[in-house]
Design an enzyme around this catalytic site. Structure first.
Site, PDB file in Angstrom:
ATOM      1  N   HIS A 136     -66.845  -3.004  11.547  1.00 28.12           N
ATOM      2  CA  HIS A 136     -65.816  -1.828  11.591  1.00 28.12           C
ATOM      3  C   HIS A 136     -65.614  -0.538  11.328  1.00 28.12           C
ATOM      4  O   HIS A 136     -64.918   0.050  10.637  1.00 28.12           O
ATOM      5  CB  HIS A 136     -64.151  -2.856  12.124  1.00 28.12           C
ATOM      6  CG  HIS A 136     -63.094  -1.700  11.960  1.00 28.12           C
ATOM      7  ND1 HIS A 136     -62.684  -0.241  11.590  1.00 28.12           N
ATOM      8  CD2 HIS A 136     -62.319  -2.415  13.644  1.00 28.12           C
ATOM      9  CE1 HIS A 136     -61.922  -0.714  13.168  1.00 28.12           C
ATOM     10  NE2 HIS A 136     -61.420  -1.126  13.741  1.00 28.12           N
TER      11      HIS A 136
ATOM     12  N   GLU B 233     -68.351   0.099  16.461  1.00 32.74           N
ATOM     13  CA  GLU B 233     -68.268  -0.951  15.816  1.00 32.74           C
ATOM     14  C   GLU B 233     -69.504  -1.795  16.364  1.00 32.74           C
ATOM     15  O   GLU B 233     -68.735  -2.035  18.217  1.00 32.74           O
ATOM     16  CB  GLU B 233     -66.927  -1.421  15.976  1.00 32.74           C
ATOM     17  CG  GLU B 233     -65.434  -1.053  15.216  1.00 32.74           C
ATOM     18  CD  GLU B 233     -64.478  -0.753  15.199  1.00 32.74           C
ATOM     19  OE1 GLU B 233     -64.086  -2.018  15.916  1.00 32.74           O
ATOM     20  OE2 GLU B 233     -63.403   0.072  15.676  1.00 32.74           O
TER      21      GLU B 233
ATOM     22  N   ARG C 197     -62.131 -10.193   5.949  1.00 33.00           N
ATOM     23  CA  ARG C 197     -62.319  -8.164   5.039  1.00 33.00           C
ATOM     24  C   ARG C 197     -61.568  -8.488   4.264  1.00 33.00           C
ATOM     25  O   ARG C 197     -61.439  -7.485   3.846  1.00 33.00           O
ATOM     26  CB  ARG C 197     -61.891  -7.875   5.808  1.00 33.00           C
ATOM     27  CG  ARG C 197     -60.238  -7.210   7.049  1.00 33.00           C
ATOM     28  CD  ARG C 197     -60.336  -6.112   7.740  1.00 33.00           C
ATOM     29  NE  ARG C 197     -58.621  -6.476   8.556  1.00 33.00           N
ATOM     30  CZ  ARG C 197     -57.947  -5.519   9.254  1.00 33.00           C
ATOM     31  NH1 ARG C 197     -59.095  -4.021   9.203  1.00 33.00           N
ATOM     32  NH2 ARG C 197     -56.822  -5.865   9.586  1.00 33.00           N
TER      33      ARG C 197
ATOM     34  N   ASP D 279     -59.043   3.862  22.383  1.00 29.83           N
ATOM     35  CA  ASP D 279     -59.998   2.619  22.224  1.00 29.83           C
ATOM     36  C   ASP D 279     -60.610   1.726  23.401  1.00 29.83           C
ATOM     37  O   ASP D 279     -59.754   1.425  23.796  1.00 29.83           O
ATOM     38  CB  ASP D 279     -58.563   1.638  20.906  1.00 29.83           C
ATOM     39  CG  ASP D 279     -58.456   1.173  20.174  1.00 29.83           C
ATOM     40  OD1 ASP D 279     -57.558   0.861  19.801  1.00 29.83           O
ATOM     41  OD2 ASP D 279     -59.883   0.273  20.097  1.00 29.83           O
TER      42      ASP D 279
ATOM     43  N   ARG E 102     -58.785   1.376   3.899  1.00 30.02           N
ATOM     44  CA  ARG E 102     -58.811   1.730   5.129  1.00 30.02           C
ATOM     45  C   ARG E 102     -60.188   3.436   5.198  1.00 30.02           C
ATOM     46  O   ARG E 102     -60.595   4.408   4.546  1.00 30.02           O
ATOM     47  CB  ARG E 102     -57.855   2.745   5.642  1.00 30.02           C
ATOM     48  CG  ARG E 102     -57.926   3.537   6.387  1.00 30.02           C
ATOM     49  CD  ARG E 102     -57.902   3.224   7.930  1.00 30.02           C
ATOM     50  NE  ARG E 102     -56.708   2.728   8.193  1.00 30.02           N
ATOM     51  CZ  ARG E 102     -56.448   1.753   8.805  1.00 30.02           C
ATOM     52  NH1 ARG E 102     -57.182   0.592   9.870  1.00 30.02           N
ATOM     53  NH2 ARG E 102     -55.470   0.699   9.150  1.00 30.02           N
TER      54      ARG E 102
END
Ligand code: TA6
Length: 296
Positions: free
Chosen positions: A167, A270, A98, A211, A72
């Site tokens: 990201h 991002e 990822r 978001d 994270r």
């Protein structure tokens, strides 16, 4: 997972070494210009600290290298899709790159004192997640700036469509003190309200979960952080979407892995190609998404 013995050929004395932490191989860069760590699992930048500066990339205080799981924070590589898979609910969110094992293919101390590291992930076309032979490469240049170049080469005989994102979690003083410029007048999809596409007027400020996927814009963004007395400049090329995300308190609590008050200290900006900006790569052709992060 690459063997530590195999990594020795890429060591750069007094600049680049490798360590294995709980089964995950991590490249450790330490030069006059900066310190950084990059996990070969996921091709994920874990940290970048220019000399004399506060860390620029945020990592959860609770994050631990874990085989098969992205940490994270840092710079997760979302590929070959961004977000949930559009048809397969059981496919991994943000794609599989990822959490995949990337191979080290090169390292170099450049004339300007920065370190170049090249990682690659070869998809043979046999995966249920991705039936196209593809060469995915990510090159990092680590110094007073951080450059990341993600390239996708279609080795198959059919065109494929990708969505993607670097990201990036940026470290900030406090989410209620910062603002983001560069996206004035740009349309965005709001993933919190699911409202119709909207257009943003001024600088972006934060007072709740945010978001947003801004589309059709190659613009450079700047995070203005008076608390840390700095600006983080986010230049990009080959990217027409910019995702701006902060989970705020409630979602952070639900996610449970950002650490105490971690949501206050991070902001994702991002550089991506998503929603309206998915990319079609023809057979034997390549597409690159690149970013350059710097401090003012
Ligand atoms: O880029 C923002 C976002 O898509 C958010 O919606 C949130 O899901 C975040 O990515 C983190 O996703 P992850 O799969 O890493 O938990």
């Amino acid at each position: 997972m690459p063997s530590m013995q195999a990594m020795q050929q890429y060591v750069l004395p007094n600049a680049l070494s490798f360590a294995e932490v709980d089964g995950v191989v991590i490249a450790q860069i330490n030069t006059e210009q900066a310190q950084a760590e990059i996990s070969l699992q996921g091709g994920q930048v874990l940290s970048w600290i220019p000399k004399g500066a506060e860390p620029v990339i945020w990592m959860s205080e609770e994050a631990q290298p874990t085989v098969g799981k992205a940490m994270r924070g840092g710079v997760p590589v979302c590929w070959p899709w961004f977000g949930p898979h559009e048809r397969k609910a059981d496919f991994p969110a943000h794609g599989f790159a990822r959490v995949a094992d990337w191979a080290c293919k090169g390292s170099q101390l450049l004339d300007d004192g920065s370190v170049s590291l090249l990682l690659e992930l070869v998809c043979d076309g046999g995966s249920k997640w991705w039936p196209y032979a593809t060469l995915l490469q990510v090159e990092f240049r680590i110094g007073t700036k951080l450059e990341i170049n993600l390239s996708s080469r279609n080795l198959s005989d059919r065109a494929f469509v990708i969505s993607e994102a670097l990201h990036t979690y940026f470290q900030i003083s406090d989410i209620e003190q910062v603002s983001v410029s560069g996206l004035e007048g740009v349309s965005y999809h709001d993933k919190v309200t699911e409202a119709e596409v909207q257009t943003h007027a001024g600088e972006i400020r934060f007072a709740s979960e945010t978001d947003r996927v801004y589309v059709n814009s190659p613009a450079t963004c700047v995070i203005h952080d008076p608390g840390l007395k700095r600006k983080i400049v986010i230049e990009k090329s080959g990217s027409d979407s910019t995702v701006v995300w902060n989970p705020w308190f409630t979602k952070a609590e639900r996610m449970g892995d950002l650490g105490a008050e971690g949501w206050r200290k991070m902001l994702c900006v991002e550089s991506a190609n998503a929603f309206d900006n998915v990319v079609t790569v023809q057979p034997q052709q390549s597409h690159s998404l690149s970013v350059v992060y710097s401090l003012l």
